[in-house]
Design a protein around this motif. Sequence first.
Motif, short mmCIF file in Angstrom:
data_model
loop_
_atom_site.label_atom_id
_atom_site.label_comp_id
_atom_site.label_asym_id
_atom_site.label_seq_id
_atom_site.Cartn_x
_atom_site.Cartn_y
_atom_site.Cartn_z
N ALA A 299 0.83 -1.20 0.00
CA ALA A 299 0.00 0.00 0.00
C ALA A 299 0.87 1.25 0.00
N CYS A 300 1.88 1.27 0.86
CA CYS A 300 2.80 2.42 0.89
C CYS A 300 3.53 2.58 -0.44
N ALA A 301 3.92 1.46 -1.03
CA ALA A 301 4.67 1.50 -2.28
C ALA A 301 3.84 2.08 -3.42
N LEU A 302 2.57 1.68 -3.52
CA LEU A 302 1.72 2.21 -4.58
C LEU A 302 1.45 3.69 -4.38
N VAL A 303 1.25 4.10 -3.13
CA VAL A 303 1.05 5.53 -2.85
C VAL A 303 2.29 6.33 -3.26
N ARG A 304 3.43 5.84 -2.89
CA ARG A 304 4.68 6.53 -3.24
C ARG A 304 4.82 6.66 -4.76
N ARG A 305 4.49 5.60 -5.51
CA ARG A 305 4.57 5.65 -6.96
C ARG A 305 3.61 6.71 -7.52
N LEU A 307 2.37 9.36 -6.02
CA LEU A 307 2.82 10.70 -5.68
C LEU A 307 4.05 11.12 -6.48
N ALA A 308 4.95 10.18 -6.74
CA ALA A 308 6.13 10.50 -7.55
C ALA A 308 5.72 10.94 -8.95
N LEU A 309 4.77 10.24 -9.54
CA LEU A 309 4.29 10.61 -10.88
C LEU A 309 3.53 11.93 -10.84
N ALA A 310 2.71 12.12 -9.82
CA ALA A 310 1.91 13.34 -9.72
C ALA A 310 2.79 14.57 -9.52
N ALA A 335 0.23 18.08 -0.79
CA ALA A 335 0.84 18.08 0.54
C ALA A 335 0.03 17.21 1.51
N GLY A 336 -1.29 17.29 1.43
CA GLY A 336 -2.13 16.47 2.29
C GLY A 336 -1.94 14.99 2.02
N LEU A 337 -1.80 14.64 0.76
CA LEU A 337 -1.58 13.23 0.41
C LEU A 337 -0.22 12.76 0.88
N VAL A 386 -4.49 3.89 0.96
CA VAL A 386 -4.00 3.80 -0.42
C VAL A 386 -5.13 4.05 -1.41
N VAL A 387 -6.32 3.57 -1.14
CA VAL A 387 -7.44 3.79 -2.07
C VAL A 387 -7.80 5.27 -2.14
N HIS A 388 -7.89 5.90 -0.98
CA HIS A 388 -8.20 7.34 -0.96
C HIS A 388 -7.14 8.15 -1.70
N ILE A 389 -5.89 7.88 -1.38
CA ILE A 389 -4.81 8.68 -1.97
C ILE A 389 -4.71 8.44 -3.47
N MET A 390 -4.83 7.18 -3.89
CA MET A 390 -4.70 6.91 -5.32
C MET A 390 -5.85 7.49 -6.11
N SER A 391 -7.03 7.57 -5.54
CA SER A 391 -8.14 8.24 -6.21
C SER A 391 -7.81 9.73 -6.42
N GLU A 392 -7.25 10.36 -5.39
CA GLU A 392 -6.84 11.77 -5.51
C GLU A 392 -5.71 11.94 -6.52
N VAL A 393 -4.77 11.01 -6.54
CA VAL A 393 -3.67 11.08 -7.49
C VAL A 393 -4.19 11.04 -8.92
#
Length: 555
Positions: A299-305, A307-310, A335-337, A386-393
């Motif tokens: 979950a952390c890894a997908l979020v990091r990916r 955010l890196a792309l965003a 920043a919130g993400l 991870v679901v919340h953050i990736m939706s925002e990404v």
Amino acid sequence: MPFIQAPPELGNQYTTDRALRSYLARVLDADTLAEIEPGLIAMGELAGGELYRFQLADRKNEPTLTQWDAWGNRVDRIEVSPLWKEAERIAAERGLVATAYERGHGPHSRVHQFALAYLFTPSTDLYSCPLAMTDGAARALIAAGNQALIKRAVPHLTSRDPREFWTSGQWMTEASGGSDVGLTETVARQENGRWRLYGRKWFTSAAASQMALTLARPASNPPRGKGLALFYLETRDTQGRPNGVLVNRLKDKLGTRKVPTAELTLDGTVAELVAGTGDGVKNIAPMLNVTRTWNSVAACALVRRGLALARDYAGKRVAFGEPLAEKPLHADTLAGLEAEFQGALQLAFFVVELMGREEADKASAEQKSLLRLLTPVAKLLTGRQVVHIMSEVIESFGGAGYVEDTGLPLLLRDAQVLPIWEGTTNVLSLETLRALEAVGGLGVLKREIGIWLRAVREPGLVKISAQVERAVEQAEGWLDKESGDGAEAGARRFAMTLGRAVELALLAHHAQWSLDEEKDQCTVAAARRFASHGVSLLAVMDAADSRRLARDGSK
């Protein structure tokens, strides 16, 4: 010439990951970090370069099932995508499972292993799934003490040689039960001195593995969970023929489409008992604890990916006269993400630390209790984050985020499995309550949080410490007051409150260290932002209202 938007790009995924590098600098001694860092840099380069490009090119490839050969023989062969074949080779050679069992860095071997896995996972379309079950199978066999199976399987599961490396399945889910494994209908019978399994497994991930651990009920055993036993099986015999394992079909899933998930029928499958004819759920628990930790790190890894792309895209995409990165609202959103990501990273890797200490026989009784309590908490909370953050990404890219050949929608679809696999949020919330009962309440967690927060001195972080303590006190008060239906109804809010309190406490602790040792304000900013999102979710809810709305709300 018409305008063409430059796509987001990735650099070295280790050297550009400030949060991971800072965390490792805090928890590892300088010699250990110096020894493992070249491998992390190499994995980061691979993940952000060659492997990422391979992933984009492999986007449309999915597993295929061949049930029959040209002459009418039942073969049930599953072919995985080219990316997954390459991922298997890399995972074996770079020790994504082996590192934990070689124990080259004692109690920190798990931190080393999961740092590698964290870098590797986002570029391999969740090849971490079979790796998690492989790691879990090795752990469960070792914990069971079955020397014959340890000798037979563990060297394969922990090999660095791709020719010798095996992956393992974890076959528990049946149409009758799902998370309620006590309803398992698979039967084990002794025939001519061998155990054979008969039944249907409705959802088996990584079905192309060489072996699996599975639950089945010996024919004379009583119903429900106590009557289940844990069995080891190899999916093919020595001639390469299916070992009574019939692949009915591959699942057509929302995401994780590279993972060959199948419906299987076990028709006389030869198997071996792992640890007696009962207590199968107890004996598979070490596997579940490992796979849940892999889930948290993934979950952390997908979020990091994401955010890196965003972030890279925000620096390139010009709208209304300047890059998105310069727009206050866009910067505020990212920043919130980022703050939520940093909290998730601290929690997931703290559980990794505890696991490593326990396996190296370096864990105190209190640390073992924390591991028991925080494993389900970390999994359930990071799975929701991870679901919340990736939706925002995805939204941060506008229309491009919704277009398949950018590779971005895949991230959200794959993220959605993480709250589901290895126990849903609700299932793990109830597991959290059982864990608290087993460890004697919140005392051990309160003491650990107190140790972290005593080091905090920066005024803003001191205020955050008080917020954490209030949330934990509120959680303890709720726990003392609620019982029965009230406790079950609020278990999710309670578990997520605990998780957010731990994430924020760890963030504050790390922020003070980073301020002192790295002169870096970044984690302080992350802790402040995370705190502003709130910690406690324990508003009082009426159980009767909940039932009424769930039953009749949209009739």
